[in-house]
Design an enzyme around this catalytic site. Sequence first.
Site, PDB file in Angstrom:
ATOM      1  CG  HIS A  70      -2.140  -0.849   1.017  1.00  0.00           C
ATOM      2  ND1 HIS A  70      -2.834  -1.412   2.049  1.00  0.00           N
ATOM      3  CD2 HIS A  70      -2.767  -1.226  -0.109  1.00  0.00           C
ATOM      4  CE1 HIS A  70      -3.845  -2.099   1.561  1.00  0.00           C
ATOM      5  NE2 HIS A  70      -3.831  -2.014   0.262  1.00  0.00           N
ATOM      6  CG  ASP A  72      -0.964   3.689   3.893  1.00  0.00           C
ATOM      7  OD1 ASP A  72      -0.886   2.753   3.094  1.00  0.00           O
ATOM      8  OD2 ASP A  72      -1.591   3.622   4.959  1.00  0.00           O
ATOM      9  CG  HIS A  73       2.229   0.781   4.908  1.00  0.00           C
ATOM     10  ND1 HIS A  73       2.559   0.523   6.208  1.00  0.00           N
ATOM     11  CD2 HIS A  73       0.914   1.084   4.914  1.00  0.00           C
ATOM     12  CE1 HIS A  73       1.486   0.654   6.971  1.00  0.00           C
ATOM     13  NE2 HIS A  73       0.467   0.990   6.210  1.00  0.00           N
ATOM     14  CG  HIS A 157      -3.388  -5.299   5.436  1.00  0.00           C
ATOM     15  ND1 HIS A 157      -4.480  -4.588   5.866  1.00  0.00           N
ATOM     16  CD2 HIS A 157      -2.654  -4.420   4.696  1.00  0.00           C
ATOM     17  CE1 HIS A 157      -4.422  -3.349   5.417  1.00  0.00           C
ATOM     18  NE2 HIS A 157      -3.330  -3.230   4.707  1.00  0.00           N
ATOM     19  CD  GLU A 203      -3.241  -2.259  11.656  1.00  0.00           C
ATOM     20  OE1 GLU A 203      -3.847  -1.167  11.731  1.00  0.00           O
ATOM     21  OE2 GLU A 203      -3.633  -3.214  10.982  1.00  0.00           O
ATOM     22  CG  HIS A 414      -1.285   2.653  10.372  1.00  0.00           C
ATOM     23  ND1 HIS A 414      -2.599   2.357  10.197  1.00  0.00           N
ATOM     24  CD2 HIS A 414      -0.783   2.844   9.138  1.00  0.00           C
ATOM     25  CE1 HIS A 414      -2.884   2.360   8.895  1.00  0.00           C
ATOM     26  NE2 HIS A 414      -1.797   2.665   8.240  1.00  0.00           N
TER      27      HIS A 414
END
Lengths: 605, 823
Positions: A70, A72-73, A157, A203, A414
């Site tokens: 992803h 955002d990572h 995930h 997270e 997170h």
Amino acid sequence: MPEIRVTPLGAGQDVGRSCILVSIAGKNVMLDCGMHMGFNDDRRFPDFSYITRSGRLTDFLDCVIISHFHLDHCGALPYFSEMVGYDGPIYMTHPTQAICPILLEDYRKIAVDKKGEANFFTSQMIKDCMKKVVAVHLHQTVQVDDELEIKAYYAGHVLGAAMFQIKVGSESVVYTGDYNMTPDRHLGAAWIDRCRPNLLITESTYATTIRDSKRCRERDFLKKVHEAVERGGKVLIPVFALGRAQELCILLETFWERMNLKAPIYFSTGLTEKANHYYKLFITWTNQKIRKTFVQRNMFEFKHIKAFDRAFADNPGPMVVFATPGMLHAGQSLQIFRKWAGNEKNMVIMPGYCVQGTVGHKILSGQRKLEMEGRQVLEVKMQVEYMSFSAHADAKGIMQLVGQVEPEGVLLVHGEAKKMEFLKQKIEQELRVSCYMPANGETVTLPTSPSIPVGISLGLLKREMAQGLLPDAKKPRLLHGTLIMKDSNFRLVSSEQALKELGLAEHQLRFTCRVHLHDPRKEQETALRVYSHLKRWAPRSFWLGLGRSGARGGSHCASRQRPQGPLRAAPSRWVRDCGVHPHPGCCPLRGPRHQGAAGVLDLPG
Amino acid sequence: MDPECSQLLPALCAVLADPRQPMADDTCLEKLLDWFKTITEAGSSLLLLQENPCLVELLCHVLKPQDLSSRVLSFSLRLTGVFAAQEDCFQYLQQGELLPRLFGEAGPLGGAAWTAPTVRSGWIQGLRSLAQHPSALHFLADCGAVDTIFSLQGDSSLFVASAAGQLLVHILSLSMRGPAEGPPGLQADDWPACAQKIVGHIEESLRSTAAPQITQALNVLTTTFGHCHDPWTQVLWVQLHPLVAALLEKDPVPAAHSLVDLLLSVARSPGLSSSSCGLWETLAQTLSHLSPTQAGLLALGILKLQDCPQALRAQAFAVLLQPLACVLKATAQGPGPSGLLDSTSADSVTADILLPSKAACVGLLCRTLAHLELLLPLPQRPCPWPQAPLLGAAVTLLQLCGGSGSPASDEGRQLCTLLLGCVRVQRAALDFLGTLSQETGPPELVTQVFAVLLEYLRSPDSSPTVLKKAFQATFRWLLSSPRTPGCSDLDSHALLFLRELLPVLQKRLCSPCWEVRDSGLEFLTQMTRRWGGQAGFRHALLASEVPRLTEQLLRDPESYVRASAVTAMGQLSSQGLCVPPASPEHPGGQQKSLLGELLHILSTDSEGFPRRAVMQVFTQWLRDSHADVVGDTEQFVAGVLQVAGQDLDWEVRAQGLELALVFLEQTLGPPRSHCPYAVTPPVAAPASPLTQALQPLCRVRLFEFAFRALFDCDRPVAQKSCDLLLLLRAKMASSSSLQEPRSSPDVASVEAALQRWRAGDQAQPLGDLEPEVVLAVLRSMDLEGLRGALAESSDHVEKSPQSLLQDMLATVGILGENEADCY
């Protein structure tokens, strides 16, 4: 004092761009390198200037670890490696390595397409960055260097998501990335060893939520799509290239098959083939059900989902279209949305979060009259639905993971500050584990007591055995010897052996001083009294300890002929005991690492 | 501020002041602040506040004890600073006692909100914006802000601590700028109280025994001397220099990294470096006091300085060379100086750091190599440059890492053990070796360079990153190999090397790692581009299996590799190097042409990279009049445009327009120069009338392709098409055969079709277009207006301030439904 230091540059009390710096036993590791899609200037990336102040990035950082694909990572990775100048290794799992460039490329294209984006990386930079990646397998211990090792665990995930254990000697940190403790349509639940790290960085997106069943959400989604198609409407599902899109494709494909529906489903950017390829390639990363049925029928070979052509959007009749980008801020999804928005029979389903400044954000916040270019107003009559399909552990899942890993401390990232606060208290009260939640830029420092293995000479062990004391694991006891620190090795040997090995002679120091005695007794008698007194109170002999470790790595001892270094007489009370577990070969010695002292230690007999 | 925004603002301020309305998107407040900064930069803040009283109400409201979000509080502090940057607005806010209530003891400073780093950061940033005028200085002194800033230098948040340091520098600089009547005198005793207080704090910190305090003081000074070059900075340096120099007397030297930064900052400052305030002596002392790991950066900094005493430069260069000198000494085959540094034999410190620990050894060597790599291309690099020993050191290091070094001494063997297989040193040494190719070296050493590069390219242990760097270094050395002046051909030694290299490249093109195959192809493309026309190279390449393997890689499973193979094949083909011999297995079999193969990739490859690469190759071929294209150029262009026009990847479509542009220029002649003074050759206007010249463009359906692209949903495609059509119209205007616009039924139908296309319905094709119709349509179109619209970003409406305010208001009350999610 040895310590572990953690500084989030992103994801500290927010759900923005994950980027966490960990310093463990002198090694520096960056966990994730994400970007924030809400900005179109440098604020989209973490502020790396805080690292570059410590010198060259490649010298400072031992490695970068990416938990999953992803943005955002991983979105800042090409910027970090090709523009800021990090040239060291980047670790991620094989599926992440395969999918990451696709998403980065997809986002780059959108950014360039939209225009107005400054200082963005190029396709070549993405490729060059991906060439620096070292792909890892699950449960494979990867040696980054002689001291630092990492190990990946399954995180659920998204395909290829992993938790990472980072270990240096006896100190370790586990970073979860994003994870899911319950299986979904195509992925399994996260799993990790009971590895008892010093710190678990987890997270906490759903820190206060017990999520409803995913099945319910899926049923709801299918019902809505079905209703729209039944009434002859068109359904638009804006998605990003890979990830959630595949999960929704599986859902619709299965539903279409079961209900024998005829309305076409299209995928707009030719990504189905790519997705198929990777999901087939990494079938071992999917859940058990998909793996089992793989032989008869590959879940990712869709019968009902076809490639989209721009001309299809004007075709009469119902259809479902997956189009990129996911936030309706450019390109094809926005074009289709504009075409279909005016018809109340149609529907748009937003399966993910949209940042401010996008049409997706506007319609999700209920705005129905959208200003378009040239002061035109687009009236949104189509049905707008939001369905979160993000697969994160909820509060129960996070607690379960903490219980499973048994860390000494937990650090939350997170998530939102208020929710974190709640979970922090819960963890501290229920699990009796210290919990931290640093904001971005704040450093959490945890002291550690590293375990340093020390080899024991056989001679010393035999001597202990000869005294009739058999080793007993339940009863640790003291063992006296001489600690030799040489070439980063620690050995406990008898004093005689130490002298022999180091080629040194035994020193005896005789302290003399002149004392005037005023004693009326006879000289002989006085001398006898003084002798008795000294014999009773003074130690019989003592060794000398030397101040600093040998600069060339060897151990030094005082020599009668040529003393080296500052000599200090060591009274017996300074002499150190080495607490030793009676396991032959080596034993852990709890104490600070790299201590400066070296030399011969002994106890008075 | 436009009226629409002004209308929305009161409602927004009310939302912000309401603690029950949390902001979900943390970017909104940042963007709102950006907008206010833009407004205040363009106009009066005071007027803004007077016209929008809701803003002051908001600032007053946040002071009330309530459970307000720390983000909103931080935003309000920053916003206040933005407004108060203008002195009249500052006075206005002062009258209302708003500033002391926000920034003084009574404000968030003393409350629970202060525990949030974002509030502390907002407080600092607010003051940073506010501190622009003398009134602000008085305010800072009155509210005791400077003491708080001192303490915030040691804040637990890196961001806050760093911002606090920068604010101190700003206040010091502002107070020394002085009032309107002139800056303060050069005597430190005459300085304003605020400046004296800051300097006193710095002095106290420098005397401290706590390393963090020393670091803070040094960082503040570094920023000061880096940003401000006024005469008072000289006075400051003279005053503080003894305290800085005293740090060197401590063992170990505290905050060494910050000390180095400070000294270099001072040395770079034009006023300070020329003054005789003991700077050079301090630099020399620092070089000798710091450990080799710490001193490298300082040495590099000194060598980068434009004016610096020669002795200091020599000392710095010696520090930089020491680690490599140690390596050479440890691995020397016989006694005698290594040639790098003759006087370092006694320097055991570097050896002490190199040998006992692998981590220290690797770290020091990598840093040294990187520093030297940075130094080499600079004009102020030391002269004479010890090229030969440095080459020797780089080769030795690579040999030690690769396991081919066999040092005789104990130290050498120890070094060998430490470095064997060390990828970090391999990477750094290969980069350095590549940079060294800028200079020549003794032939025997150059031979060694090629040998070690070949060793790395051959070695099965080389990691993909190491191989990539080995390929890059090899190319650079091939480029620099000795050649006849004025001739770019490879010399005989290089050709011999090439014969050994090609089998290795062949092997690497079959590597299971896509990274290696790709790096191999990139290397091949570079070499072919450079030496493709040279007989020796051609002979060696054609005698190898490399072209055949490259052709096979067009079908590689990895799209990056396919794309690189397309580029490489395009290059080989341009040079006539990809004529594959008839396959012995299929002697009668039809060889598929490369053009056909590439067209197949363009129409069928599922990924964008190879399709984009094909378009680039085709464009280049068209530009170079490649043999495959020249045969029937129109058919080629028509075919490519047809496929590219249907591509889902907008970059392929954009590349299609590039190809169309080349064809257009070839057909109609190049564009005219815009420079009025340029000597322009006669315009290559077609001999025939323009309509006739447009015939080939119509036949290849270029206009249909361009008009379709003009209404493309992807903005860069539309923009490129617009540019192309504007160019064509400019040619029309310059053409003597320009005719009056003519309306006809054909023109009307095309215009109607284009209207439908513009509305998004592109199903119906335009059909065969006549040049006259094209010209008429082009004349009637508002292409300039379209270009203006396309110059904006596609989401500029959504990104506008009004849209931002609407979005923030629209999210009120719906947060529960769409809670902060992620991707």
